[in-house]
Design a protein around this motif. Structure first.
Motif, PDB file in Angstrom:
ATOM      1  N   VAL A 127      11.518  -6.848  -8.905  1.00 14.41           N
ATOM      2  CA  VAL A 127      12.736  -7.782  -9.908  1.00 14.41           C
ATOM      3  C   VAL A 127      12.334  -6.661 -10.814  1.00 14.41           C
ATOM      4  O   VAL A 127      12.559  -6.488 -11.996  1.00 14.41           O
ATOM      5  N   GLY A 128      11.754  -5.713 -10.213  1.00 20.38           N
ATOM      6  CA  GLY A 128      11.310  -3.947 -11.327  1.00 20.38           C
ATOM      7  C   GLY A 128      10.165  -2.893 -10.899  1.00 20.38           C
ATOM      8  O   GLY A 128      10.122  -3.605  -9.544  1.00 20.38           O
ATOM      9  N   VAL A 129      10.575  -2.643 -11.698  1.00 22.14           N
ATOM     10  CA  VAL A 129       8.854  -1.139 -11.187  1.00 22.14           C
ATOM     11  C   VAL A 129       8.229  -1.463 -12.376  1.00 22.14           C
ATOM     12  O   VAL A 129       8.707  -1.780 -14.042  1.00 22.14           O
ATOM     13  N   VAL A 130       6.887  -1.259 -11.976  1.00 25.07           N
ATOM     14  CA  VAL A 130       5.821  -0.892 -12.994  1.00 25.07           C
ATOM     15  C   VAL A 130       5.018   0.390 -12.778  1.00 25.07           C
ATOM     16  O   VAL A 130       4.923   0.936 -11.600  1.00 25.07           O
ATOM     17  N   LEU A 134      -4.573  -2.120  -9.249  1.00 25.09           N
ATOM     18  CA  LEU A 134      -3.504  -1.398  -7.708  1.00 25.09           C
ATOM     19  C   LEU A 134      -3.137   0.644  -8.568  1.00 25.09           C
ATOM     20  O   LEU A 134      -3.612   0.494  -7.098  1.00 25.09           O
ATOM     21  N   LEU A 135      -2.247   0.719  -9.409  1.00 28.23           N
ATOM     22  CA  LEU A 135      -2.117   2.419  -9.456  1.00 28.23           C
ATOM     23  C   LEU A 135      -3.002   2.890  -9.506  1.00 28.23           C
ATOM     24  O   LEU A 135      -2.940   4.454  -8.784  1.00 28.23           O
ATOM     25  N   THR A 136      -3.860   2.586 -10.228  1.00 25.39           N
ATOM     26  CA  THR A 136      -5.577   3.356  -9.872  1.00 25.39           C
ATOM     27  C   THR A 136      -6.133   3.513  -8.865  1.00 25.39           C
ATOM     28  O   THR A 136      -6.091   5.108  -8.354  1.00 25.39           O
ATOM     29  N   ASP A 137      -6.283   2.621  -7.704  1.00 25.87           N
ATOM     30  CA  ASP A 137      -7.067   2.190  -6.591  1.00 25.87           C
ATOM     31  C   ASP A 137      -6.527   3.261  -5.510  1.00 25.87           C
ATOM     32  O   ASP A 137      -6.924   4.352  -4.801  1.00 25.87           O
ATOM     33  N   LYS A 138      -5.069   3.142  -5.663  1.00 24.89           N
ATOM     34  CA  LYS A 138      -4.228   3.287  -4.938  1.00 24.89           C
ATOM     35  C   LYS A 138      -3.238   5.524  -5.003  1.00 24.89           C
ATOM     36  O   LYS A 138      -2.540   5.252  -4.325  1.00 24.89           O
ATOM     37  N   GLY A 139      -4.211   5.582  -6.018  1.00 26.66           N
ATOM     38  CA  GLY A 139      -3.246   6.590  -6.774  1.00 26.66           C
ATOM     39  C   GLY A 139      -1.657   6.262  -6.732  1.00 26.66           C
ATOM     40  O   GLY A 139      -1.389   7.954  -6.486  1.00 26.66           O
ATOM     41  N   PHE A 140      -1.259   5.606  -7.220  1.00 23.75           N
ATOM     42  CA  PHE A 140       0.130   5.053  -7.703  1.00 23.75           C
ATOM     43  C   PHE A 140       0.894   5.823  -8.882  1.00 23.75           C
ATOM     44  O   PHE A 140      -0.361   4.759  -9.760  1.00 23.75           O
ATOM     45  N   SER A 141       1.808   6.319  -8.935  1.00 18.10           N
ATOM     46  CA  SER A 141       2.625   5.886 -10.323  1.00 18.10           C
ATOM     47  C   SER A 141       3.270   5.232 -10.747  1.00 18.10           C
ATOM     48  O   SER A 141       3.529   4.994 -12.348  1.00 18.10           O
ATOM     49  N   ALA A 142       3.668   4.315  -9.909  1.00 14.03           N
ATOM     50  CA  ALA A 142       4.289   3.460  -9.906  1.00 14.03           C
ATOM     51  C   ALA A 142       4.150   2.362  -8.386  1.00 14.03           C
ATOM     52  O   ALA A 142       4.113   2.227  -7.273  1.00 14.03           O
TER      53      ALA A 142
END
Length: 171
Positions: free
Chosen positions: A62-65, A43-51
């Motif tokens: 419930v949190g952040v990854v 998910l993070l890689t495909d979307k280019g997100f850091s979290a």
């Protein structure tokens, strides 16, 4: 209307937003707390997100990854299958498409660790009608890069990142 922000120098910047709803990214991409670490990486890689926000089955945060959470987990865990016993002839081993597997390679075990086990379990959330100035104050006081926006039932409806705030600043 806009919220005036104090800045140094001759030109001031103005936050062109009144509420958290004006700043937030709606319908944020999130991940289930029961997802695997491999799914979080994808998910993070495909979307280019850091979290990404982590949600429970009801859609409540419930949190952040983050990438950092994954790196710490990866550094601490690496399991591999047993080496191929000598009674198997290496010439008989091949990959899925038939090509020979070079010596020195191992097959990695699938990591069953779930996101809930590695995430940062802190949730900083605001209501959509929270004043924009309060959003900025909270981010600075908490030293966080993002805040969640939740509805009256605690369901995640938006995320405000530091970039969202910067984009709302105008001279």
């Amino acid at each position: 209307m806009s919220t005036a922000m104090k800045t140094t120098g001759s030109a001031g910047l103005v936050l062109r937003a009144e509420t958290a709803a004006d700043l937030m990214t709606e319908k944020p991409v999130s991940i289930r707390e029961s997802a695997t670490v491999a799914e979080a990486i994808a998910l993070l890689t495909d979307k280019g997100f850091s979290a990404a926000p982590v949600i429970d089955p009801a859609g409540r945060p419930v949190g952040v990854v983050s990438q950092s959470d994954i790196l710490v987990h990866d550094r601490e865990k690496a399991d591999y299958l047993e080496p191929v016993p000598e009674y198997y002839e290496r010439v008989n081993l091949s990959a899925r498409l038939g090509e020979k597997v070079p010596g020195g390679f191992q097959v990695e075990k699938a990591d069953p660790t779930q996101v809930r086990d590695i995430m940062t379990p802190a949730v900083f959330a605001l209501a959509p009608n929270s004043p924009a100035a309060r959003v900025v104050e909270h981010m600075l006081a908490l030293k966080v890069h993002r805040l969640f926006v939740v509805d009256e039932d605690g369901i995640l409806i938006g995320v405000i990142s530091a970039l969202d705030i910067l984009q709302a600043l105008q001279p």
